[in-house]
Design a protein around this motif. Structure first.
Motif, PDB file in Angstrom:
ATOM      1  N   GLY A  45      47.496  -7.435 -40.284  1.00 26.07           N
ATOM      2  CA  GLY A  45      48.174  -8.723 -40.312  1.00 26.07           C
ATOM      3  C   GLY A  45      47.950  -9.543 -39.038  1.00 26.07           C
ATOM      4  O   GLY A  45      46.886  -9.491 -38.406  1.00 26.07           O
TER       5      GLY A  45
ATOM      6  N   ARG B 140      52.586   2.198 -36.087  1.00 25.62           N
ATOM      7  CA  ARG B 140      53.485   3.307 -36.427  1.00 25.62           C
ATOM      8  C   ARG B 140      52.747   4.639 -36.456  1.00 25.62           C
ATOM      9  O   ARG B 140      53.292   5.661 -36.085  1.00 25.62           O
TER      10      ARG B 140
ATOM     11  N   LEU C 121      59.501   1.134 -34.377  1.00 24.92           N
ATOM     12  CA  LEU C 121      60.647   0.380 -33.862  1.00 24.92           C
ATOM     13  C   LEU C 121      61.977   1.021 -34.207  1.00 24.92           C
ATOM     14  O   LEU C 121      63.002   0.674 -33.619  1.00 24.92           O
TER      15      LEU C 121
ATOM     16  N   ALA D 289      55.423  -6.723 -34.408  1.00 23.09           N
ATOM     17  CA  ALA D 289      55.806  -5.907 -35.574  1.00 23.09           C
ATOM     18  C   ALA D 289      57.110  -6.412 -36.178  1.00 23.09           C
ATOM     19  O   ALA D 289      58.032  -6.802 -35.463  1.00 23.09           O
TER      20      ALA D 289
ATOM     21  N   LEU E 212      53.266  -9.618 -45.952  1.00 25.59           N
ATOM     22  CA  LEU E 212      54.612 -10.150 -45.675  1.00 25.59           C
ATOM     23  C   LEU E 212      54.705 -11.614 -46.098  1.00 25.59           C
ATOM     24  O   LEU E 212      55.607 -12.015 -46.822  1.00 25.59           O
TER      25      LEU E 212
HETATM   26  N1  LIG Z   1      53.159 -13.735 -42.429  1.00 23.51           N
HETATM   27  C1  LIG Z   1      53.985 -14.761 -42.274  1.00 23.51           C
HETATM   28  O1  LIG Z   1      53.916 -15.761 -43.020  1.00 23.51           O
HETATM   29  C2  LIG Z   1      55.027 -14.734 -41.192  1.00 23.51           C
HETATM   30  C3  LIG Z   1      55.874 -15.853 -41.065  1.00 23.51           C
HETATM   31  C4  LIG Z   1      56.832 -15.868 -40.069  1.00 23.51           C
HETATM   32  C5  LIG Z   1      56.951 -14.788 -39.218  1.00 23.51           C
HETATM   33  N2  LIG Z   1      56.132 -13.704 -39.377  1.00 23.51           N
HETATM   34  C6  LIG Z   1      56.312 -12.582 -38.446  1.00 23.51           C
HETATM   35  O2  LIG Z   1      55.054 -12.198 -37.943  1.00 23.51           O
HETATM   36  C7  LIG Z   1      55.067 -10.801 -37.610  1.00 23.51           C
HETATM   37  C8  LIG Z   1      53.856 -10.124 -38.224  1.00 23.51           C
HETATM   38  O3  LIG Z   1      53.949 -10.282 -39.618  1.00 23.51           O
HETATM   39  P1  LIG Z   1      52.702 -10.081 -40.610  1.00 23.51           P
HETATM   40  O4  LIG Z   1      52.758 -11.213 -41.556  1.00 23.51           O
HETATM   41  O5  LIG Z   1      51.477  -9.793 -39.875  1.00 23.51           O
HETATM   42  O6  LIG Z   1      53.231  -8.793 -41.409  1.00 23.51           O
HETATM   43  P2  LIG Z   1      52.477  -7.502 -41.970  1.00 23.51           P
HETATM   44  O7  LIG Z   1      51.078  -7.801 -42.335  1.00 23.51           O
HETATM   45  O8  LIG Z   1      53.418  -6.965 -43.000  1.00 23.51           O
HETATM   46  O9  LIG Z   1      52.470  -6.546 -40.691  1.00 23.51           O
HETATM   47  C9  LIG Z   1      53.675  -6.106 -40.170  1.00 23.51           C
HETATM   48  C10 LIG Z   1      53.379  -5.183 -39.021  1.00 23.51           C
HETATM   49  O10 LIG Z   1      54.641  -4.709 -38.510  1.00 23.51           O
HETATM   50  C11 LIG Z   1      54.586  -3.297 -38.471  1.00 23.51           C
HETATM   51  N3  LIG Z   1      55.904  -2.692 -38.661  1.00 23.51           N
HETATM   52  C12 LIG Z   1      56.760  -2.861 -39.685  1.00 23.51           C
HETATM   53  N4  LIG Z   1      57.837  -2.077 -39.520  1.00 23.51           N
HETATM   54  C13 LIG Z   1      57.649  -1.397 -38.359  1.00 23.51           C
HETATM   55  C14 LIG Z   1      58.394  -0.433 -37.643  1.00 23.51           C
HETATM   56  N5  LIG Z   1      59.564   0.047 -38.089  1.00 23.51           N
HETATM   57  N6  LIG Z   1      57.901   0.038 -36.486  1.00 23.51           N
HETATM   58  C15 LIG Z   1      56.708  -0.405 -36.003  1.00 23.51           C
HETATM   59  N7  LIG Z   1      55.940  -1.296 -36.651  1.00 23.51           N
HETATM   60  C16 LIG Z   1      56.420  -1.791 -37.813  1.00 23.51           C
HETATM   61  C17 LIG Z   1      53.664  -2.913 -39.608  1.00 23.51           C
HETATM   62  O11 LIG Z   1      53.208  -1.592 -39.429  1.00 23.51           O
HETATM   63  P3  LIG Z   1      52.740  -0.681 -40.687  1.00 23.51           P
HETATM   64  O12 LIG Z   1      51.309  -1.046 -40.974  1.00 23.51           O
HETATM   65  O13 LIG Z   1      52.902   0.720 -40.166  1.00 23.51           O
HETATM   66  O14 LIG Z   1      53.678  -1.003 -41.818  1.00 23.51           O
HETATM   67  C18 LIG Z   1      52.574  -3.959 -39.442  1.00 23.51           C
HETATM   68  O15 LIG Z   1      51.698  -3.606 -38.408  1.00 23.51           O
HETATM   69  C19 LIG Z   1      56.402 -10.256 -38.129  1.00 23.51           C
HETATM   70  O16 LIG Z   1      57.309 -10.150 -37.057  1.00 23.51           O
HETATM   71  C20 LIG Z   1      56.857 -11.332 -39.097  1.00 23.51           C
HETATM   72  O17 LIG Z   1      58.264 -11.377 -39.246  1.00 23.51           O
HETATM   73  C21 LIG Z   1      55.178 -13.652 -40.328  1.00 23.51           C
END
Ligand SMILES: NC(=O)c1ccc[n+]([C@@H]2O[C@H](COP(=O)([O-])OP(=O)(O)OC[C@H]3O[C@@H](n4cnc5c(N)ncnc54)[C@H](OP(=O)(O)O)[C@@H]3O)[C@@H](O)[C@H]2O)c1
Length: 275
Positions: free
Chosen positions: A15, A39, A64, A91, A225
């Motif tokens: 991501g 993780r 986390l 994350a 996500l």
């Molecule tokens: N995508 C969007 O449109 C969007 C919009 C606003 C904000 N965000 C924020 O951007 C950030 C990255 O999101 P993304 O879209 O790239 O999401 P993603 O593709 O779902 O990736 C999420 C990442 O967080 C890790 N993670 C989840 N739970 C965890 C835990 N308990 N401990 C350690 N790592 C954990 C996942 O690891 P695993 O691979 O092990 O699951 C993965 O590396 C997040 O904080 C999200 O809230 C995203």
């Protein structure tokens, strides 16, 4: 040889986190030691990047919801490098559906707020002067989704972590009773977790004036996500832009602020916004 910059990116295996660490490697000539935390802690895909000789990428294990893994990583970085320059807390998780279980609600708060704060607090003692912490938040944490009475509490200039814990305790009790929404809280725990992260960012910045600590929304980005809410308009590379600016760009001495673009589709590199 210059002392290497030491950087940590959480959720760096996929991501937006994956794009952030790739961009750090491309934009920092080194010497750089980059901990790509995930993780599993397994080896990470280098995405075909040619890694400059002065850049070292180290996979690292971090969950986390496991405080011991957080302490272990900060201890290891402190012992090996006696400091950290950049911490990017990327994350996070999002249960998009309305009727999540109490356990999923708690996990959302534990990962997006509590776990991220635990990482900040574990690394604070080893952050170097003018070091930067970037908390990847979301536009979902904006206070327009909360009752004005709650907005005032989140925005109190004297807010402490004890106050923030009390607010979240109140939210959890009301959510258990299915009365949170009627009491002015947003319906999704994700929103509350990210508002708490924004508030925590302000407290951390206030308490650590020698660091630059900011949070941001990356926009609506094409990851598992982001795709829960429809068809995201932005690529992960575009989603990495604001976090990257806050980590290595020119932001003067600005700290404690929330950065975003005008819209979640915009590909700019962000500006300070109310949240
Ligand atoms: N995508 C969007 O449109 C969007 C919009 C606003 C904000 N965000 C924020 O951007 C950030 C990255 O999101 P993304 O879209 O790239 O999401 P993603 O593709 O779902 O990736 C999420 C990442 O967080 C890790 N993670 C989840 N739970 C965890 C835990 N308990 N401990 C350690 N790592 C954990 C996942 O690891 P695993 O691979 O092990 O699951 C993965 O590396 C997040 O904080 C999200 O809230 C995203």
């Amino acid at each position: 040889m210059d002392t290497p910059l030491v950087a940590i990116v959480t959720g760096a295996n996929r991501g937006i986190g994956c794009a952030i660490r790739a961009a750090l490697v491309q934009q920092l000539p080194g010497p750089l030691i980059l901990y790509a935390a995930s993780r599993t802690g397994g080896s990470i895909d280098l995405l075909g990047l040619s890694i400059p000789p002065a850049v070292q990428i180290c996979p690292a294990q971090l969950s986390l919801t496991d405080k011991a893994s957080i302490t272990a990583l900060s201890t290891m970085v402190g012992n090996e490098h006696r400091g950290c320059d950049i911490l990017i807390n990327n994350a996070g998780l999002y249960y998009f559906q309305q009727n999540i279980t109490a356990a999923q609600r708690q996990e959302t708060l534990d990962v997006n707020y509590r776990g991220t704060l635990n990482v900040c607090q574990a690394f604070l003692p080893i952050m170097r002067e003018n070091g930067r912490i970037v908390n990847v938040s979301s536009q979902s944490g904006q206070l327009k989704y909360f009752h004005p009475r709650l907005q005032a509490r989140f925005l109190s200039p004297d807010l402490t972590f004890a106050d923030l814990d009390a607010l979240l305790g109140e939210y959890s009790r009301l959510a258990d009773q299915h009365t949170a929404t009627a009491s002015g809280w947003p319906s999704l725990a994700y929103f509350t977790s990210k508002a708490a992260l924004n508030a925590a960012t302000r407290i951390l910045a206030r308490e650590n004036p020698h660091l630059l600590i900011n949070c941001c929304c990356p926009g609506w980005v094409g990851t598992p996500l982001g795709a829960q809410a429809g068809q995201p308009p932005k690529s992960v590379e575009e989603g990495a832009r604001i976090p990257l600016r806050l980590a290595i760009g020119d932001i003067g001495q600005i700290s404690g602020q929330y950065w975003a673009n005008e819209s979640v589709a915009s590909t700019g590199n962000g500006k300070i916004q109310d949240w």
